[in-house]
Design an enzyme around this catalytic site. Structure first.
Site, short mmCIF file in Angstrom:
data_model
loop_
_atom_site.label_atom_id
_atom_site.label_comp_id
_atom_site.label_asym_id
_atom_site.label_seq_id
_atom_site.Cartn_x
_atom_site.Cartn_y
_atom_site.Cartn_z
N HIS A 115 51.79 2.16 -95.75
CA HIS A 115 50.43 1.85 -95.32
C HIS A 115 49.46 2.21 -96.44
CE1 HIS A 115 52.02 2.30 -91.00
NE2 HIS A 115 52.05 1.04 -91.39
N GLU B 25 46.65 5.23 -96.71
CA GLU B 25 47.07 6.62 -96.57
C GLU B 25 47.23 7.25 -97.95
OE1 GLU B 25 50.48 6.09 -94.02
OE2 GLU B 25 49.25 5.11 -92.51
N HIS C 256 53.64 9.42 -94.22
CA HIS C 256 52.47 8.67 -93.78
C HIS C 256 51.36 9.69 -93.53
CE1 HIS C 256 54.22 4.62 -92.64
NE2 HIS C 256 55.30 5.31 -92.96
N GLU D 74 54.05 12.59 -90.69
CA GLU D 74 52.60 12.31 -90.75
C GLU D 74 51.91 13.56 -91.28
OE1 GLU D 74 50.98 9.51 -89.87
OE2 GLU D 74 51.91 8.59 -88.10
ZN ZN Z 1 51.29 5.05 -91.87
#
Ligand code: ZN
Length: 634
Positions: A198, A201, A324, A391
Site C-alpha cells: 500500500h 504507508e 503495513h 501493522e
Molecule cells: Zn496496508
C-alpha cells in the site's frame, strides 16, 4: 466557436493589460500550452487527487454504506467497522466517487485535497518529516548497503531475476539479499521481509530497511543474527508498489493502490487483494474499479504481485513478514471466513503459537485480516511459509521521529522472527543420484487444513520446510517424474526444529518376467524379461523364497538373499543356466535359458526368479525389478 461572454471578456482583459499584438499571441500560446500540459498530466495521472472529508456518522444506513464502500481512514487491513453510532470519521474520496459520496447525504466538510507528499516535505516543519523514502531513495539505500557490506549484502533487481517484467509505469522491484557468501547460491533456507503493498504507508518500508541494517550491523556481535545470516538467505523488499509510492510523493499523499489504468477510467488495484488464494471470495474484497480495495480484474493480474509470487516460488521462503501501517497488530494468517471454518483446528494453534511469540516481543495486539487475496495468506497457503502481516504505527505518515521510535519497538519481534526455525526441514531428493526436487507437500493430516494448503520445496536446492504441531503425521509428498511418497514424520514440540530429508523414487519402467510354471525337468525353459529400457544392464537371479525379501536402500526387494541367489550372481554360473545376466537389447528385452536334469528328489520343489535392471545413480545401481515368479519343478 468562442461566442458569448467569453469572447467579449478576453479582449477587454487584454486591452486593460495593454499587451501589444505580438504579446497577445504569446499569451495565447502560453495559455494553450499550459492547457495541453494539464490535459497530458491528467491523462497520465488520473482525473485528480483525493478529497479528504470529515463526515458525521448518524448510525443509519448511509453511515453503514460509507464504512463498507468508501476509504474511511483506519488501520489499512481492518474490516469495515460495523460499530456504528454518532461520531466523526475521515474519509478519502476519489474524484470519480464524489457523486456516490454526496448521494449518501451525510453531513461533511472538506479537510484537504490530496497533495504531493514532496510538497509537505519541502514545507517542513509544517508537513511530515523529510526522512521518508521515495522509491529511488530506497533503491539507492539498498545499493549503499551492498557497497558497505559487499560480502554480506547484495541488491537484486527482482523484476529481472524473476523475469516478470516492469510495473505499469515501467519501474522494477528491488530487494536486498543478505547471507554469508552473498554472491553464491548456497541453497540455504530463506526468509522474506516486505513492505508497502500500500503506497501511502510511508512508515512501513522503514521497518524493512532498518531490519536489514540491524542484521548487517549486528552480524559481528549478535550470535542469533550471525547464526541466521550464516544459515539463511534473507530477502528484504522495502517497497512492493513503487508506482503507487511515486504517486504519493508527486501527486497525492493518500494514494493506496498501484497505478493500473482501469477500463472505466479510474486507476489502481489494491495489491494486497490481488493474490490468488481465495481471491475475491472472502471478506469485503471489492470488485469496483474505483474502490480503494479493488482486487483487480483477475487473481495475480498485477506485475507487482507476479514478481513477488515468482520470487516466492523460486526461493520457497520458510518465513514471510509483511509490514503495513497502521494499528500495532500482528494479524492472523487467515481471513475471517476461512478462520471460522478452521475453529479449533490444529492449523490455528500452530499459527497462533508463533504469532503470539512475535507480537509479544512487539507488545502488539492481534486481529483478523479483512479479506482474502492478501499476500501473507497466499504465502502461507501456497508455499507453506510461516507468514504474518504486521501493522505498525498509529497513522500512515507520522513524524519521522515517531517511526524511529516505532521501529525500536518492533525490532525485538523481528529479531525473534528471524530466529525461528521450521518444525521440520531438510531436502526433498530423488532416489536417483540424490538429485534435488521441487516438490509439493500436503500438511492436511497434521494441520487439519481443507483449503488445499501446500508447502513447497525450492527449485534447485530441494529444501523444504514444515510448520507442524508435535506428533506423528503422515505427509504426502509429490514431485514430477516420481512416485508419490507418504512420509511418516515425527514432529517435535512447537518451537523446536528437526532435520529430515525426504527421498522420492523415480517412476520406473515396468519390468515383467515370464517363465514356464510348472517346469518339466529335462526340458529347456525360456525366461523372457521385458523392461523397455534398451541398453541397461539386467540380471535374473533365482532363490528359494521371496519372503521376507531384502531392503535395498529405502526400497524392498521381494526375493530372499539366500545361497542360491548369491550363486546366481556369478556371470558363468553353469551351462545349465545361461543368459541370466547382460545388457537389454534394442527393444529393452532379454532371454535366459534354464535346463535342469531330471532329478526325482526335486519333484515339487519351488524356485523363485526375479528380473532386475541396473542404472548408475541408484543405490547399488539397482533401478527396477519384476514381480518374483514362482517355478514348480515337475
Ligand atoms: Zn496496508
Amino acid at each position: 466557436m468562442g461566442e458569448g461572454p467569453e469572447k467579449k471578456k478576453n479582449p477587454a482583459i487584454i486591452r486593460t493589460m495593454k499587451i501589444p499584438n505580438i504579446g497577445r499571441l504569446c499569451v495565447l500560446l502560453c495559455v494553450l500550452m499550459t492547457l495541453t500540459a494539464l490535459t497530458a498530466a491528467q491523462a497520465q495521472t488520473g482525473s485528480g487527487t483525493s478529497y479528504v472529508f470529515s463526515v458525521r456518522l448518524d448510525g443509519g444506513q448511509a453511515s453503514m454504506r460509507l464504512l463498507t464502500d468508501f476509504d474511511v481512514l483506519r488501520p489499512c487491513e481492518e474490516a469495515p467497522l460495523l460499530r456504528l453510532g454518532a461520531r466523526e470519521v475521515r474519509v478519502i474520496v476519489q474524484p470519480e466517487e464524489l457523486g456516490a459520496f454526496r448521494a449518501l447525504g451525510l453531513p461533511h466538510h472538506l479537510v484537504e485535497r490530496g497533495r504531493p507528499f514532496q510538497e509537505l516535505r519541502r514545507n517542513k516543519p509544517l508537513g511530515p518529516d523529510a526522512r521518508y523514502y521515495t522509491p529511488k531513495e530506497i533503491e539507492a539505500e539498498l545499493l549503499a548497503l551492498e557497497k558497505k557490506y559487499p560480502t554480506l549484502a547484495k541488491r537484486v533487481d527482482l523484476s529481472l531475476l524473476t523475469k516478470t517484467g516492469a510495473t505499469h509505469e515501467g519501474r522494477h522491484l528491488f530487494a536486498l539479499k543478505i547471507s554469508d557468501k552473498v554472491t553464491k547460491d548456497e541453497g540455504e533456507p530463506t526468509a522474506l521481509l516486505a513492505a508497502q503493498h500500500h503506497a501511502r504507508e510511508l512508515n512501513a518500508p522503514y521497518m524493512v530497511l532498518q531490519a536489514a541494517k540491524r542484521v548487517l550491523a549486528g552480524y559481528a556481535s549478535d550470535p542469533l543474527l550471525q547464526k541466521t545470516v550464516d544459515a539463511y538467505e534473507l530477502w528484504f523488499v522495502p517497497c512492493v508498489n513503487p508506482d503507487g509510492v511515486n504517486y504519493v510523493w508527486t501527486r497525492d499523499r493518500w494514494w493506496r493502490k498501484n497505478r493500473r489504468r482501469n477500463p472505466g477510467g479510474s486507476y489502481g488495484v489494491d495489491l494486497n487483494r490481488n493474490y490468488p488464494f481465495h481471491w475475491g471470495k472472502c471478506g469485503s474484497t471489492s470488485g469496483r474499479e474505483s474502490s480503494s480495495t479493488y482486487r483487480g480484474p483477475s487473481a495475480a493480474s498485477e506485475p507487482e504481485t507476479k514478481t513477488m509470487m515468482a520470487l516466492a516460488r523460486m526461493k520457497a521462503f520458510d518465513k514471510y513478514l509483511d509490514f503495513h501501517s497502521y494499528g500495532h497488530e500482528v494479524l492472523t494468517s487467515y481471513g475471517p471466513c476461512q478462520q471460522r471454518a478452521y475453529a479449533g483446528k490444529r492449523v490455528l494453534q500452530v499459527e497462533a503459537f508463533y504469532r503470539t511469540l512475535i507480537r509479544g516481543k512487539m507488545r502488539f495486539g492481534t486481529r483478523s485480516p479483512s479479506a482474502s487475496g492478501e499476500a501473507p495468506e497466499w504465502h502461507w497457503a501456497s508455499q507453506g511459509s510461516l507468514a504474518y502481516l504486521v501493522e505498525v504505527g498509529t497513522s500512515f505518515q507520522p513524524a519521522f521521529t515517531a517511526t524511529v521510535a516505532e521501529e525500536k519497538r518492533v525490532w525485538p519481534g523481528v529479531r525473534a522472527f528471524l530466529g525461528l526455525r521450521p518444525s521440520l526441514a531438510g531436502r526433498v531428493q530423488s532416489l536417483k543420484g540424490k538429485r534435488s526436487l521441487a516438490a509439493s507437500i500436503d500438511p492436511a493430516q497434521a494441520l487439519q487444513t481443507t483449503q488445499g494448503e501446500r508447502s513447497k520445496s525450492a527449485q534447485g536446492s530441494g529444501r523444504y520446510h514444515l510448520w507442524l504441531p508435535a506428533g506423528a503425521w503422515t505427509v504426502p509428498v509429490q514431485a514430477s517424474g516420481h512416485q508419490p511418497l507418504l512420509a511418516k514424520i515425527k514432529a517435535p514440540t512447537l518451537g523446536l526444529t528437526k532435520t529430515l530429508d525426504l527421498t522420492l523414487i523415480p517412476i520406473l519402467p515396468s519390468v515383467s518376467l515370464s517363465l514356464p510354471n510348472p517346469y518339466v525337468m529335462g526340458t529347456t525353459a525360456q525366461l523372457a524379461l521385458k523392461a523397455g529400457d534398451p541398453g541397461k544392464g539386467y540380471w535374473i537371479p533365482m532363490a528359494l523364497g521371496k519372503a521376507p525379501g531384502m531392503e535395498v536402500g529405502p526400497r524392498h526387494l521381494p526375493i530372499n538373499p539366500d545361497g542360491l541367489f548369491l550363486l546366481s550372481a556369478k556371470p558363468n554360473l553353469s551351462p545349465n543356466y545361461v543368459g541370466h545376466m547382460g545388457t537389454l537389447d534394442g527393444k529393452g528385452e532379454a532371454r535366459a535359458k534354464l535346463k535342469l536334469p531330471r532329478t526325482p528328489a526335486l519333484l515339487g520343489f519351488k524356485l523363485y526368479f526375479i528380473g532386475m535392471t541396473f542404472e548408475k545413480g541408484y543405490p547399488f545401481d539397482l533401478k527396477a525389478w519384476s514381480s518374483p515368479m514362482e517355478m514348480v519343478l515337475r
